[in-house]
Write a protein that holds these residues in place. Structure first.
Motif, mmCIF file in Angstrom:
data_model
loop_
_atom_site.group_PDB
_atom_site.id
_atom_site.type_symbol
_atom_site.label_atom_id
_atom_site.label_comp_id
_atom_site.label_asym_id
_atom_site.label_seq_id
_atom_site.Cartn_x
_atom_site.Cartn_y
_atom_site.Cartn_z
ATOM 1 N N ARG A 133 0.827 -1.221 0.000
ATOM 2 C CA ARG A 133 0.000 0.000 0.000
ATOM 3 C C ARG A 133 0.853 1.260 0.000
ATOM 4 O O ARG A 133 0.525 2.238 -0.676
ATOM 5 C CB ARG A 133 -0.935 -0.006 1.205
ATOM 6 C CG ARG A 133 -2.012 -1.044 1.104
ATOM 7 C CD ARG A 133 -2.925 -0.997 2.288
ATOM 8 N NE ARG A 133 -3.921 -2.039 2.228
ATOM 9 C CZ ARG A 133 -5.106 -1.965 2.809
ATOM 10 N NH1 ARG A 133 -5.434 -0.894 3.503
ATOM 11 N NH2 ARG A 133 -5.949 -2.961 2.721
ATOM 12 N N LEU A 134 1.949 1.243 0.758
ATOM 13 C CA LEU A 134 2.833 2.407 0.798
ATOM 14 C C LEU A 134 3.463 2.644 -0.570
ATOM 15 O O LEU A 134 3.500 3.776 -1.066
ATOM 16 C CB LEU A 134 3.911 2.223 1.866
ATOM 17 C CG LEU A 134 4.886 3.375 2.066
ATOM 18 C CD1 LEU A 134 4.158 4.660 2.452
ATOM 19 C CD2 LEU A 134 5.914 3.004 3.116
ATOM 20 N N ARG B 216 2.967 10.149 -7.099
ATOM 21 C CA ARG B 216 4.225 10.502 -7.768
ATOM 22 C C ARG B 216 5.245 11.100 -6.806
ATOM 23 O O ARG B 216 5.859 12.138 -7.084
ATOM 24 C CB ARG B 216 3.962 11.441 -8.935
ATOM 25 C CG ARG B 216 3.106 10.800 -9.995
ATOM 26 C CD ARG B 216 2.860 11.704 -11.153
ATOM 27 N NE ARG B 216 2.049 11.002 -12.141
ATOM 28 C CZ ARG B 216 1.505 11.574 -13.172
ATOM 29 N NH1 ARG B 216 1.678 12.859 -13.383
ATOM 30 N NH2 ARG B 216 0.779 10.878 -14.017
ATOM 31 N N ILE B 217 5.420 10.433 -5.680
ATOM 32 C CA ILE B 217 6.413 10.864 -4.699
ATOM 33 C C ILE B 217 7.752 10.264 -5.117
ATOM 34 O O ILE B 217 7.912 9.052 -5.180
ATOM 35 C CB ILE B 217 6.018 10.421 -3.282
ATOM 36 C CG1 ILE B 217 4.698 11.091 -2.894
ATOM 37 C CG2 ILE B 217 7.120 10.751 -2.282
ATOM 38 C CD1 ILE B 217 4.094 10.599 -1.609
ATOM 39 N N LEU B 218 8.711 11.124 -5.425
ATOM 40 C CA LEU B 218 10.013 10.703 -5.920
ATOM 41 C C LEU B 218 11.034 10.635 -4.795
ATOM 42 O O LEU B 218 10.815 11.171 -3.705
ATOM 43 C CB LEU B 218 10.486 11.685 -6.999
ATOM 44 C CG LEU B 218 9.512 11.900 -8.160
ATOM 45 C CD1 LEU B 218 10.022 13.006 -9.069
ATOM 46 C CD2 LEU B 218 9.286 10.610 -8.921
ATOM 47 N N ALA C 93 10.086 16.000 -0.698
ATOM 48 C CA ALA C 93 9.390 16.234 0.575
ATOM 49 C C ALA C 93 7.906 15.977 0.420
ATOM 50 O O ALA C 93 7.321 16.235 -0.632
ATOM 51 C CB ALA C 93 9.625 17.667 1.028
ATOM 52 N N PHE C 94 7.303 15.426 1.469
ATOM 53 C CA PHE C 94 5.856 15.226 1.482
ATOM 54 C C PHE C 94 5.359 15.335 2.917
ATOM 55 O O PHE C 94 6.120 15.216 3.856
ATOM 56 C CB PHE C 94 5.459 13.886 0.854
ATOM 57 C CG PHE C 94 6.006 12.669 1.559
ATOM 58 C CD1 PHE C 94 5.292 12.094 2.608
ATOM 59 C CD2 PHE C 94 7.187 12.110 1.186
ATOM 60 C CE1 PHE C 94 5.778 10.982 3.251
ATOM 61 C CE2 PHE C 94 7.686 10.996 1.817
ATOM 62 C CZ PHE C 94 6.975 10.424 2.864
ATOM 63 N N THR C 95 4.091 15.603 3.045
ATOM 64 C CA THR C 95 3.457 15.740 4.357
ATOM 65 C C THR C 95 2.369 14.695 4.500
ATOM 66 O O THR C 95 1.622 14.451 3.554
ATOM 67 C CB THR C 95 2.834 17.144 4.498
ATOM 68 O OG1 THR C 95 3.865 18.122 4.329
ATOM 69 C CG2 THR C 95 2.187 17.318 5.854
ATOM 70 N N VAL C 96 2.309 14.089 5.673
ATOM 71 C CA VAL C 96 1.243 13.136 5.976
ATOM 72 C C VAL C 96 0.336 13.791 7.000
ATOM 73 O O VAL C 96 0.782 14.163 8.086
ATOM 74 C CB VAL C 96 1.807 11.824 6.538
ATOM 75 C CG1 VAL C 96 0.683 10.889 6.940
ATOM 76 C CG2 VAL C 96 2.736 11.173 5.535
ATOM 77 N N THR C 97 -0.918 13.972 6.653
ATOM 78 C CA THR C 97 -1.901 14.556 7.559
ATOM 79 C C THR C 97 -2.775 13.423 8.107
ATOM 80 O O THR C 97 -3.349 12.658 7.338
ATOM 81 C CB THR C 97 -2.771 15.591 6.840
ATOM 82 O OG1 THR C 97 -1.930 16.587 6.279
ATOM 83 C CG2 THR C 97 -3.766 16.225 7.796
ATOM 84 N N ILE C 98 -2.832 13.320 9.409
ATOM 85 C CA ILE C 98 -3.635 12.278 10.045
ATOM 86 C C ILE C 98 -4.865 12.922 10.637
ATOM 87 O O ILE C 98 -4.789 13.848 11.427
ATOM 88 C CB ILE C 98 -2.820 11.565 11.138
ATOM 89 C CG1 ILE C 98 -1.577 10.938 10.497
ATOM 90 C CG2 ILE C 98 -3.663 10.513 11.840
ATOM 91 C CD1 ILE C 98 -0.590 10.363 11.468
#
Length: 65
Positions: free
Chosen positions: A43-44, A52-54, A58-63
């Motif tokens: 799943r990840l 399209r995370i390379l 940088a990316f943000t995970v909002t819970i």
């Protein structure tokens, strides 16, 4: 499974590969059933691909609820 930062990122368990051996033991470990671990990895990986995370992006995970 809850894991943050994800071990597949440079800030997770792989951090020592990018920032040096002082981070080699800078993580905690808990047993996860192999089927659950494989499902979480699948799943990840799909999420990385779909959004399209390379590498090194940088990316943000909002819970939320």
């Amino acid at each position: 499974m809850r894991e943050y930062p994800f071990a597949s990122t440079a800030e997770g368990a792989a951090r020592y590969k990018y920032e040096g051996d002082e981070f080699r033991d800078d993580f905690s470990v808990r047993y996860i059933d192999s089927k659950e671990n494989q499902e979480a990895g699948t799943r990840l990986g799909a999420w990385y691909q779909d959004d399209r995370i390379l590498n090194w992006e940088a990316f943000t995970v909002t819970i939320g609820d």
